[in-house]
Design a protein around this motif. Structure first.
Motif, PDB file in Angstrom:
ATOM      1  N   ALA A  21      22.761  15.178  -1.512  1.00 45.61           N
ATOM      2  CA  ALA A  21      22.379  15.445  -0.125  1.00 45.61           C
ATOM      3  C   ALA A  21      21.528  16.704  -0.004  1.00 45.61           C
ATOM      4  N   CYS A  22      21.745  17.652  -0.939  1.00 43.54           N
ATOM      5  CA  CYS A  22      21.018  18.910  -0.871  1.00 43.54           C
ATOM      6  C   CYS A  22      19.746  18.893  -1.706  1.00 43.54           C
ATOM      7  N   GLY A  23      19.368  17.727  -2.172  1.00 43.99           N
ATOM      8  CA  GLY A  23      18.128  17.640  -2.933  1.00 43.99           C
ATOM      9  C   GLY A  23      18.341  17.959  -4.393  1.00 43.99           C
ATOM     10  N   GLY A  24      19.571  17.880  -4.893  1.00 46.73           N
ATOM     11  CA  GLY A  24      19.847  18.177  -6.283  1.00 46.73           C
ATOM     12  C   GLY A  24      19.281  17.145  -7.218  1.00 46.73           C
ATOM     13  N   SER A  25      18.926  15.973  -6.705  1.00 43.73           N
ATOM     14  CA  SER A  25      18.331  14.935  -7.530  1.00 43.73           C
ATOM     15  C   SER A  25      16.845  14.849  -7.232  1.00 43.73           C
ATOM     16  N   ASN A  26      16.035  14.591  -8.253  1.00 46.17           N
ATOM     17  CA  ASN A  26      14.594  14.496  -8.097  1.00 46.17           C
ATOM     18  C   ASN A  26      14.128  13.061  -7.999  1.00 46.17           C
ATOM     19  N   THR A  27      15.050  12.129  -7.805  1.00 45.53           N
ATOM     20  CA  THR A  27      14.673  10.717  -7.852  1.00 45.53           C
ATOM     21  C   THR A  27      14.133  10.214  -6.533  1.00 45.53           C
ATOM     22  N   SER A  28      14.265  10.969  -5.468  1.00 44.39           N
ATOM     23  CA  SER A  28      13.765  10.516  -4.170  1.00 44.39           C
ATOM     24  C   SER A  28      12.917  11.599  -3.532  1.00 44.39           C
ATOM     25  N   THR A  29      12.455  11.346  -2.322  1.00 43.32           N
ATOM     26  CA  THR A  29      11.587  12.297  -1.645  1.00 43.32           C
ATOM     27  C   THR A  29      12.377  13.515  -1.193  1.00 43.32           C
ATOM     28  N   ASN A  30      11.651  14.473  -0.642  1.00 40.77           N
ATOM     29  CA  ASN A  30      12.278  15.644  -0.044  1.00 40.77           C
ATOM     30  C   ASN A  30      13.039  15.248   1.208  1.00 40.77           C
ATOM     31  N   SER A  31      13.067  13.934   1.499  1.00 35.42           N
ATOM     32  CA  SER A  31      13.588  13.431   2.757  1.00 35.42           C
ATOM     33  C   SER A  31      14.997  12.881   2.638  1.00 35.42           C
ATOM     34  N   THR A  32      15.720  13.268   1.557  1.00 35.92           N
ATOM     35  CA  THR A  32      17.083  12.787   1.434  1.00 35.92           C
ATOM     36  C   THR A  32      17.957  13.311   2.558  1.00 35.92           C
ATOM     37  N   ASN A  33      17.506  14.349   3.241  1.00 36.50           N
ATOM     38  CA  ASN A  33      18.240  14.851   4.392  1.00 36.50           C
ATOM     39  C   ASN A  33      17.782  14.165   5.673  1.00 36.50           C
ATOM     40  N   LYS A  34      17.048  13.035   5.508  1.00 32.60           N
ATOM     41  CA  LYS A  34      16.612  12.208   6.645  1.00 32.60           C
ATOM     42  C   LYS A  34      15.548  12.874   7.494  1.00 32.60           C
ATOM     43  N   ILE A  35      14.787  13.759   6.907  1.00 30.46           N
ATOM     44  CA  ILE A  35      13.619  14.320   7.592  1.00 30.46           C
ATOM     45  C   ILE A  35      12.428  14.210   6.646  1.00 30.46           C
ATOM     46  N   ILE A  36      11.339  13.639   7.126  1.00 30.36           N
ATOM     47  CA  ILE A  36      10.173  13.413   6.279  1.00 30.36           C
ATOM     48  C   ILE A  36       9.149  14.519   6.539  1.00 30.36           C
ATOM     49  N   PRO A  37       8.761  15.283   5.517  1.00 30.28           N
ATOM     50  CA  PRO A  37       7.845  16.410   5.724  1.00 30.28           C
ATOM     51  C   PRO A  37       6.377  16.008   5.583  1.00 30.28           C
ATOM     52  N   ILE A  38       5.565  16.405   6.554  1.00 30.15           N
ATOM     53  CA  ILE A  38       4.117  16.208   6.530  1.00 30.15           C
ATOM     54  C   ILE A  38       3.470  17.587   6.624  1.00 30.15           C
ATOM     55  N   GLY A  39       2.544  17.879   5.737  1.00 33.53           N
ATOM     56  CA  GLY A  39       1.940  19.202   5.672  1.00 33.53           C
ATOM     57  C   GLY A  39       0.775  19.375   6.626  1.00 33.53           C
ATOM     58  N   ILE A  40       0.673  20.555   7.207  1.00 34.70           N
ATOM     59  CA  ILE A  40      -0.466  20.934   8.054  1.00 34.70           C
ATOM     60  C   ILE A  40      -1.059  22.213   7.468  1.00 34.70           C
ATOM     61  N   ALA A  41      -2.249  22.105   6.880  1.00 35.73           N
ATOM     62  CA  ALA A  41      -2.903  23.252   6.256  1.00 35.73           C
ATOM     63  C   ALA A  41      -4.180  23.564   7.017  1.00 35.73           C
ATOM     64  N   VAL A  42      -4.075  24.447   8.014  1.00 37.30           N
ATOM     65  CA  VAL A  42      -5.235  24.820   8.828  1.00 37.30           C
ATOM     66  C   VAL A  42      -5.275  26.334   8.999  1.00 37.30           C
ATOM     67  N   ALA A  43      -6.403  26.824   9.514  1.00 32.51           N
ATOM     68  CA  ALA A  43      -6.602  28.268   9.649  1.00 32.51           C
ATOM     69  C   ALA A  43      -5.893  28.795  10.893  1.00 32.51           C
ATOM     70  N   GLN A  44      -4.845  29.568  10.678  1.00 31.59           N
ATOM     71  CA  GLN A  44      -4.123  30.171  11.800  1.00 31.59           C
ATOM     72  C   GLN A  44      -4.480  31.638  11.981  1.00 31.59           C
ATOM     73  N   THR A  45      -5.162  32.219  10.987  1.00 36.51           N
ATOM     74  CA  THR A  45      -5.639  33.597  11.076  1.00 36.51           C
ATOM     75  C   THR A  45      -7.096  33.625  10.614  1.00 36.51           C
ATOM     76  N   SER A  46      -7.764  34.766  10.776  1.00 35.85           N
ATOM     77  CA  SER A  46      -9.177  34.974  10.432  1.00 35.85           C
ATOM     78  C   SER A  46     -10.064  34.454  11.563  1.00 35.85           C
ATOM     79  N   ASN A  47     -11.378  34.562  11.393  1.00 38.59           N
ATOM     80  CA  ASN A  47     -12.295  34.113  12.445  1.00 38.59           C
ATOM     81  C   ASN A  47     -12.262  32.597  12.623  1.00 38.59           C
ATOM     82  N   VAL A  48     -11.780  31.868  11.631  1.00 45.35           N
ATOM     83  CA  VAL A  48     -11.688  30.409  11.716  1.00 45.35           C
ATOM     84  C   VAL A  48     -10.509  29.978  12.583  1.00 45.35           C
ATOM     85  N   ALA A  49      -9.615  30.912  12.887  1.00 47.21           N
ATOM     86  CA  ALA A  49      -8.425  30.588  13.681  1.00 47.21           C
ATOM     87  C   ALA A  49      -8.767  30.116  15.084  1.00 47.21           C
TER      88      ALA A  49
END
Length: 397
Positions: A21-49
């Motif tokens: 339940a705590c992710g001790g096994s690598n056989t499944s996604t990071n979502s064994t806790n029933k939450i599926i993670p999607i990454g957001i990689a955007v500029a939150q600082t600098s002039n591009v923010a």
């Protein structure tokens, strides 16, 4: 002894369950806790923010909207944010963190094409899908099989604003072009603008270069104004582009100005204030686009920010939506929580490229190489109040 052995066996079983339940096994996604993670990689600082913060807003609205509707067939998802800042190094670090530490199933980002050319190959080697929310330069989907975008290429969008300018002033003959030479998107966009100028039978009187970090444009602006252009076209970002608009007007230029996609944000309004008035910018999104999903997105954005949603927010929303709907379709075939992380990423990439999505941008899909297929485009003109305190994008018919 028998009771002791039974007690020890039960404890071992409990520990095994807890490790899983705590992710001790690598056989499944990071979502064994029933939450599926999607990454957001955007500029939150600098002039591009100035652009990236609008993407964060759109993504967060999508997260709430789709989770309130049941997430991934009853399984919630979460957005994991990493700040790319404004350069390639920051983007590479953000991508690596999302891929290796956060174990996300896919990434929305980055903000700039310049950043995408550096970081997307890392995602490609890791075989994790990437959806570019605002990467419109030539060659982005061709980076690899796992790279796609919801942002229409500059070759499709940019010519619309030049044609709109000619419609507003049929007497346009002479054109001055400015572009940020240290930004991959701006270099790609200016090529399209310059090609469009020639195709429309106009005279390109000068091409002036600058850096996205520049704040003083007096030399370039003066050189251009001395050539008496009827139209100025700017490819840059919000801060430098807004400053260039302001200085052109302060130096006496009175003709039409076309801004590229990097200026496509209300965050330029505090930079050039009343002098922003009249700038034309092509759009891949309109708040007035019909449809239930856009109505919901628009209402949520206006309720929270008290202004109409911009293109960058709508595209970020659409990118999250594509992941959610692709995951839902994939989950109906085989439960995504039971797939190993790499298998899930691979199958998700295949799934998202085959779907059709009714987004705030209208219906979109993808070519086999990951290029967005979109049919609805617009041109807006900035209308400012005389004191420069408020302004809005008015869509031309």
């Amino acid at each position: 002894m028998k009771n002791a052995f039974t007690h020890i066996t039960a404890l071992l079983s409990t520990c095994a369950l807890l490790l899983t339940a705590c992710g001790g096994s690598n056989t499944s996604t990071n979502s064994t806790n029933k939450i599926i993670p999607i990454g957001i990689a955007v500029a939150q600082t600098s002039n591009v923010a100035l652009l990236g913060q609008e993407q964060v807003a759109g993504a967060k609205i999508a997260e709430k909207y789709f989770n309130d509707k049941g997430g991934i067939n009853g399984t919630p998802f979460k957005l994991v944010f990493q700040d790319t800042a404004g350069d390639e190094a920051g983007t590479i670090n953000a991508f690596q963190a999302l891929i290796n530490k956060d174990k996300v199933v896919g990434i929305v980002g980055p903000t700039l094409s310049q950043q995408a050319f550096s970081a997307d190959p890392i995602a490609e080697r890791s075989k994790i899908p990437v959806l570019g929310p605002s990467n419109t330069a030539k060659g982005i989907p061709e980076i690899g099989d796992y790279i796609a975008r919801v942002s229409a290429p500059v070759s499709v969008v940019a010519p619309n604003s030049v044609k709109a300018a000619i419609k507003l002033n049929p007497n346009i003959k002479r054109v001055a072009v400015f572009y940020a030479q240290n930004d991959a998107f701006s270099k790609s966009e200016t090529e399209i603008f310059q090609q469009t100028v020639k195709e429309q039978g106009l005279e390109l009187v000068t091409v002036q270069r600058f850096q996205t970090s520049d704040t003083d444009f007096q030399s370039q602006a003066t050189n251009a104004i001395n050539l008496k252009p009827d139209l100025v076209i700017i490819s840059g970002l919000a801060a430098d582009g807004g400053n260039l608009v302001r200085q052109l007007r302060e130096l006496g230029y009175k003709g039409l100005i076309v801004g590229g996609n990097g200026l496509n944000t209300s965050n330029i309004l505090p930079v050039c204030k009343a002098l922003c008035d009249g700038v034309l910018i092509a759009q891949a999104y309109s708040p007035e686009h019909p449809g239930e999903i856009n109505a919901a997105f628009r209402k949520a954005y206006v309720d929270q920010y008290k202004k109409e949603p911009p293109q960058f927010s709508a595209q970020a929303f659409a990118a999250v939506q594509v992941y959610v709907e692709a995951l839902k379709s994939l989950d109906q075939k085989s439960k995504v929580n039971q797939l190993q992380i790499q298998e899930l990423r691979t199958e998700l990439n295949k799934q998202l490229l085959t779907g059709k999505y009714n987004t705030p941008l209208g219906e979109i899909g993808f070519t086999p190489i990951g290029e967005v297929v979109q049919k609805d485009f617009y041109v807006a003109q900035i209308k400012m109040e005389s004191d420069g305190s408020k302004g809005k994008f008015t869509f031309l018919k």
